[in-house]
Scaffold this active site. Structure first.
Site, PDB file in Angstrom:
ATOM      1  N   PRO A 111       0.789  -1.244   0.000  1.00 39.92           N
ATOM      2  CA  PRO A 111       0.000   0.000   0.000  1.00 39.92           C
ATOM      3  C   PRO A 111       0.822   1.297   0.000  1.00 39.92           C
ATOM      4  CG  PRO A 111      -0.915  -1.574   1.576  1.00 39.92           C
ATOM      5  CD  PRO A 111       0.397  -2.139   1.097  1.00 39.92           C
ATOM      6  N   THR A 141       3.355   2.368  -5.097  1.00 42.73           N
ATOM      7  CA  THR A 141       3.495   3.826  -5.231  1.00 42.73           C
ATOM      8  C   THR A 141       3.788   4.387  -3.849  1.00 42.73           C
ATOM      9  OG1 THR A 141       1.882   3.876  -7.019  1.00 42.73           O
ATOM     10  CG2 THR A 141       2.357   5.972  -5.923  1.00 42.73           C
ATOM     11  N   LYS A 198       5.992   8.817 -11.180  1.00 41.62           N
ATOM     12  CA  LYS A 198       4.629   8.362 -10.854  1.00 41.62           C
ATOM     13  C   LYS A 198       3.827   9.472 -10.154  1.00 41.62           C
ATOM     14  CE  LYS A 198       1.210   5.568  -9.858  1.00 41.62           C
ATOM     15  NZ  LYS A 198       0.257   5.134 -10.858  1.00 41.62           N
ATOM     16  N   LYS A 209      -4.140   9.667  -1.941  1.00 40.40           N
ATOM     17  CA  LYS A 209      -2.812   9.304  -1.415  1.00 40.40           C
ATOM     18  C   LYS A 209      -1.716   9.863  -2.332  1.00 40.40           C
ATOM     19  CE  LYS A 209      -0.374   5.555  -2.295  1.00 40.40           C
ATOM     20  NZ  LYS A 209       0.140   4.195  -2.476  1.00 40.40           N
TER      21      LYS A 209
END
Ligand code: NAD
Length: 294
Positions: free
Chosen positions: A66, A94, A169, A244
């Site tokens: 996560p 990520t 990213k 997030k």
């Protein structure tokens, strides 16, 4: 690549591990969730009793977790102390750039090759083996990393040294969050101006407003068959995950001194959408909030 340890078999990791199996690789799978492990076994992985058990004897370790704290503790406590000498370690989660660099430093100091290799393409891309990978690694390691990733990927690009994959990213997803908001606002305005959404879509798709959020992932239902808007915004890329990534972008902007006012606005708007109960729904459902439906 005789044996792979795959740790983190959630929405993304399940399909990615299955594609390694389809490529004929021997995959030892571990996840804290028994349900996730059972699904991996059904797709042809073998089950490991622990992270240590999975990485012992593996030539390649792939993780899909996560967030940064999960990656830091898994590598420090389980992977680095137990992995086989010379193993290649690839984290596809990520996470923040600092965590990626810290894990890379620790791994390298212990004699391992490491890559941060986050992905774009969502669960559909994970299942189909068509993800885009953005990689931060030592240049000399890239050919082996590219080959290790190939059963899961459509395209693999080396962004630069350790942490550069995560930087790419974070920037990409900040752009995506902003562009989706722009597309949704345009649909909401078109509606108020009595312009049919189908007509607006047809015109903007061929005009300067064209972008991925519009033509591949249209938030208005009935325009792009594969878009989550046609499934009541179920599946896809959750609002909470987008939030997030926007938070990671804002933290990175604050630390680096970059000016990202639209990124900050996007974070605030997706945070409101989450508070209104849409954290688990696809991020394009923000159209419903803008139309006053939720
Ligand atoms: P998820 O929550 O579905 O899966 C994460 C898995 O990791 C869970 O099964 C969890 O049990 C497991 N896990 C957590 N800590 C662990 C540990 N210490 N040891 C073993 N297993 C552990 O999340 P996801 O949607 O698969 O996303 C994973 C990563 O991929 C995230 O960083 C996310 O931001 C990124 N990502 C997701 C998408 C998407 O569309 N879902 C797209 C691109 C990137």
């Amino acid at each position: 690549m005789s044996r792979i340890a795959f740790i983190g078999l959630g929405n993304m990791g399940a399909g990615m591990a299955a594609n390694q199996v389809k490529a004929g690789r021997d995959v030892a799978a571990f996840d804290l969730s028994q349900l996730a492990v059972a699904r991996a076994i059904a797709s042809g992985c073998s089950s490991a009793n622990s992270a240590e058990d999975a990485v012992r004897g593996a030539d390649l370790v792939i993780t899909m977790l996560p967030a940064g704290p999960h990656v830091r503790s898994l590598y420090s406590e389980h992977v680095i102390p137990n992995a086989k000498h010379g193993a290649l370690l690839i984290d596809c989660s990520t996470i923040d750039v600092e965590s990626a660099r810290a894990v890379a430093k620790e791994a390298k100091a212990a004699g391992f090759r490491f890559a941060d290799a986050p992905v774009s393409g969502g669960t559909a891309g994970a299942d189909a083996g068509t993800l885009a990978f953005m990689v931060g690694c030592d240049e000399a390691d890239f050919p082996e990393i590219e080959s290790a990733i190939s059963p899961m990927s459509r395209v693999t690009i080396r962004a630069g040294d350790h942490g550069a994959g995560q930087a790419a990213k974070i920037c990409n997803n900040m752009l995506l969050g902003i562009s989706m908001l722009g597309v949704c606002e345009a649909f909401a305005l078109a509606e108020k101006l009595d312009l049919a959404p189908e007509k607006f879509f047809e015109i903007a798709s061929k005009s300067s407003g064209q972008c991925w959020s519009l033509t591949s992932y249209a938030p208005w239902p009935g325009l792009v068959e594969t878009a989550p808007s046609n499934r009541n915004y179920e599946g896809g890329f959750a609002t909470a995950m987008m939030l997030k990534d926007l938070k990671l972008a804002q933290e990175a902007a604050a630390k680096s001194g970059a000016s990202t006012p639209l990124g900050a606005q996007a974070e605030a708007i997706y945070a409101l959408h989450e508070r209104l109960g849409s954290g688990g729904r696809d991020f394009s459902s923000i159209l419903q909030m803008l139309r006053g439906e939720i």
